[in-house]
Design a protein around this motif. Structure first.
Motif, PDB file in Angstrom:
ATOM      1  N   ARG A  84       0.834  -1.209   0.000  1.00 13.80           N
ATOM      2  CA  ARG A  84       0.000   0.000   0.000  1.00 13.80           C
ATOM      3  C   ARG A  84       0.871   1.262   0.000  1.00 13.80           C
ATOM      4  O   ARG A  84       0.427   2.323  -0.453  1.00 13.80           O
ATOM      5  N   LEU A  85       2.087   1.174   0.545  1.00 16.29           N
ATOM      6  CA  LEU A  85       2.975   2.343   0.589  1.00 16.29           C
ATOM      7  C   LEU A  85       3.378   2.776  -0.818  1.00 16.29           C
ATOM      8  O   LEU A  85       3.632   3.952  -1.065  1.00 16.29           O
ATOM      9  N   GLU A  86       3.436   1.808  -1.722  1.00 13.37           N
ATOM     10  CA  GLU A  86       3.818   2.086  -3.123  1.00 13.37           C
ATOM     11  C   GLU A  86       2.846   3.078  -3.756  1.00 13.37           C
ATOM     12  O   GLU A  86       3.263   3.976  -4.499  1.00 13.37           O
ATOM     13  N   SER A  87       1.570   2.934  -3.455  1.00 13.81           N
ATOM     14  CA  SER A  87       0.545   3.760  -4.112  1.00 13.81           C
ATOM     15  C   SER A  87       0.416   5.160  -3.498  1.00 13.81           C
ATOM     16  O   SER A  87      -0.244   6.018  -4.074  1.00 13.81           O
ATOM     17  N   LEU A 114       3.806  -3.625   7.866  1.00 11.62           N
ATOM     18  CA  LEU A 114       3.848  -5.065   7.662  1.00 11.62           C
ATOM     19  C   LEU A 114       4.345  -5.385   6.251  1.00 11.62           C
ATOM     20  O   LEU A 114       4.320  -4.533   5.372  1.00 11.62           O
ATOM     21  N   GLY A 115       4.782  -6.609   6.044  1.00  8.87           N
ATOM     22  CA  GLY A 115       5.542  -6.945   4.838  1.00  8.87           C
ATOM     23  C   GLY A 115       4.793  -7.509   3.663  1.00  8.87           C
ATOM     24  O   GLY A 115       5.417  -8.056   2.751  1.00  8.87           O
ATOM     25  N   ASN A 116       3.482  -7.387   3.588  1.00  7.21           N
ATOM     26  CA  ASN A 116       2.738  -7.949   2.465  1.00  7.21           C
ATOM     27  C   ASN A 116       2.815  -7.017   1.260  1.00  7.21           C
ATOM     28  O   ASN A 116       2.567  -5.826   1.370  1.00  7.21           O
ATOM     29  N   GLY A 117       3.150  -7.544   0.099  1.00  4.41           N
ATOM     30  CA  GLY A 117       3.222  -6.749  -1.133  1.00  4.41           C
ATOM     31  C   GLY A 117       4.660  -6.394  -1.496  1.00  4.41           C
ATOM     32  O   GLY A 117       5.618  -6.794  -0.832  1.00  4.41           O
ATOM     33  N   GLU A 118       4.803  -5.649  -2.598  1.00  4.86           N
ATOM     34  CA  GLU A 118       6.127  -5.247  -3.107  1.00  4.86           C
ATOM     35  C   GLU A 118       6.213  -3.726  -3.168  1.00  4.86           C
ATOM     36  O   GLU A 118       5.214  -3.044  -3.310  1.00  4.86           O
ATOM     37  N   ILE A 119       7.450  -3.228  -3.088  1.00  4.94           N
ATOM     38  CA  ILE A 119       7.684  -1.784  -3.183  1.00  4.94           C
ATOM     39  C   ILE A 119       8.903  -1.544  -4.059  1.00  4.94           C
ATOM     40  O   ILE A 119       9.901  -2.269  -3.970  1.00  4.94           O
ATOM     41  N   SER A 133      10.487  -8.537   7.293  1.00 10.43           N
ATOM     42  CA  SER A 133      10.343  -8.654   5.834  1.00 10.43           C
ATOM     43  C   SER A 133      10.060  -7.288   5.211  1.00 10.43           C
ATOM     44  O   SER A 133      10.572  -6.972   4.127  1.00 10.43           O
ATOM     45  N   ALA A 134       9.274  -6.448   5.907  1.00 13.74           N
ATOM     46  CA  ALA A 134       8.979  -5.106   5.397  1.00 13.74           C
ATOM     47  C   ALA A 134      10.246  -4.259   5.377  1.00 13.74           C
ATOM     48  O   ALA A 134      10.502  -3.525   4.418  1.00 13.74           O
ATOM     49  N   LYS A 135      11.054  -4.378   6.439  1.00 12.07           N
ATOM     50  CA  LYS A 135      12.304  -3.620   6.510  1.00 12.07           C
ATOM     51  C   LYS A 135      13.232  -4.006   5.366  1.00 12.07           C
ATOM     52  O   LYS A 135      13.834  -3.138   4.699  1.00 12.07           O
ATOM     53  N   ALA A 136      13.325  -5.304   5.097  1.00 14.44           N
ATOM     54  CA  ALA A 136      14.187  -5.790   4.002  1.00 14.44           C
ATOM     55  C   ALA A 136      13.704  -5.254   2.654  1.00 14.44           C
ATOM     56  O   ALA A 136      14.516  -4.816   1.826  1.00 14.44           O
ATOM     57  N   LYS A 137      12.397  -5.250   2.411  1.00 15.04           N
ATOM     58  CA  LYS A 137      11.848  -4.776   1.138  1.00 15.04           C
ATOM     59  C   LYS A 137      12.058  -3.272   0.956  1.00 15.04           C
ATOM     60  O   LYS A 137      12.392  -2.810  -0.134  1.00 15.04           O
TER      61      LYS A 137
END
Length: 148
Positions: A84-87, A114-119, A133-137
């Motif tokens: 969601r941060l991507e949008s 949280l780490g669901n999705g891609e950025i 996982s969110a931090k890594a992405k």
């Protein structure tokens, strides 16, 4: 017609005669004085412990055994996934900025990422908690993570 102090009286049925116990069999409250024949309630100085139900399993032991405890003042977290941060149109994500663009409820007092999705875009995140996982992405996309 005016009402004076002499006219005031209790409502019908509100008062009754006091129970005069131990005044003979014909009174209806004689012999055992309404205390029954045997046991703790018949004796003077009755002290049944709190919750005692006459030997029956008391309610506080019959209730289901609930694990854990409820927090008195729990924190209200706004949770948002990395996808969601991507949008979002902003590059610095914090609780205040999310409230400003109405993506977080005004009553929230913390932010969890949280780490669901891609950025793919680089953003700066200031949050109370960021999942591993969110931090890594976020860092793989060239962004920064700050814990508040």
């Amino acid at each position: 017609m005016t009402i004076t102090l002499e006219d005031l009286r209790p409502a019908e049925g509100a008062t009754g005669k006091s129970k005069r116990v131990g005044r003979g069999r014909s009174s209806g409250h004689g012999k055992t004085s309404c205390r029954g024949h045997n046991g703790e309630g018949q004796r003077s100085g009755r002290t049944a412990k709190r919750g005692f139900e006459g030997g029956q399993m008391p309610a506080y032991r019959r209730l289901p055994k609930l694990k854990g405890f409820e927090l008195v003042n729990p924190r209200n977290y706004a949770e948002i996934n990395v996808g969601r941060l991507e949008s979002l149109s902003i590059t610095e994500i914090s609780l205040a900025s999310l409230k400003e663009i109405r993506k977080a409820h005004p009553a929230c007092d913390g932010l969890r990422i949280l780490g669901n999705g891609e950025i793919k875009k680089a953003i700066t995140v200031k949050a109370d908690y960021v999942s591993p996982s969110a931090k890594a992405k976020i860092e793989a996309a060239g962004g920064k993570v700050e814990l508040v």
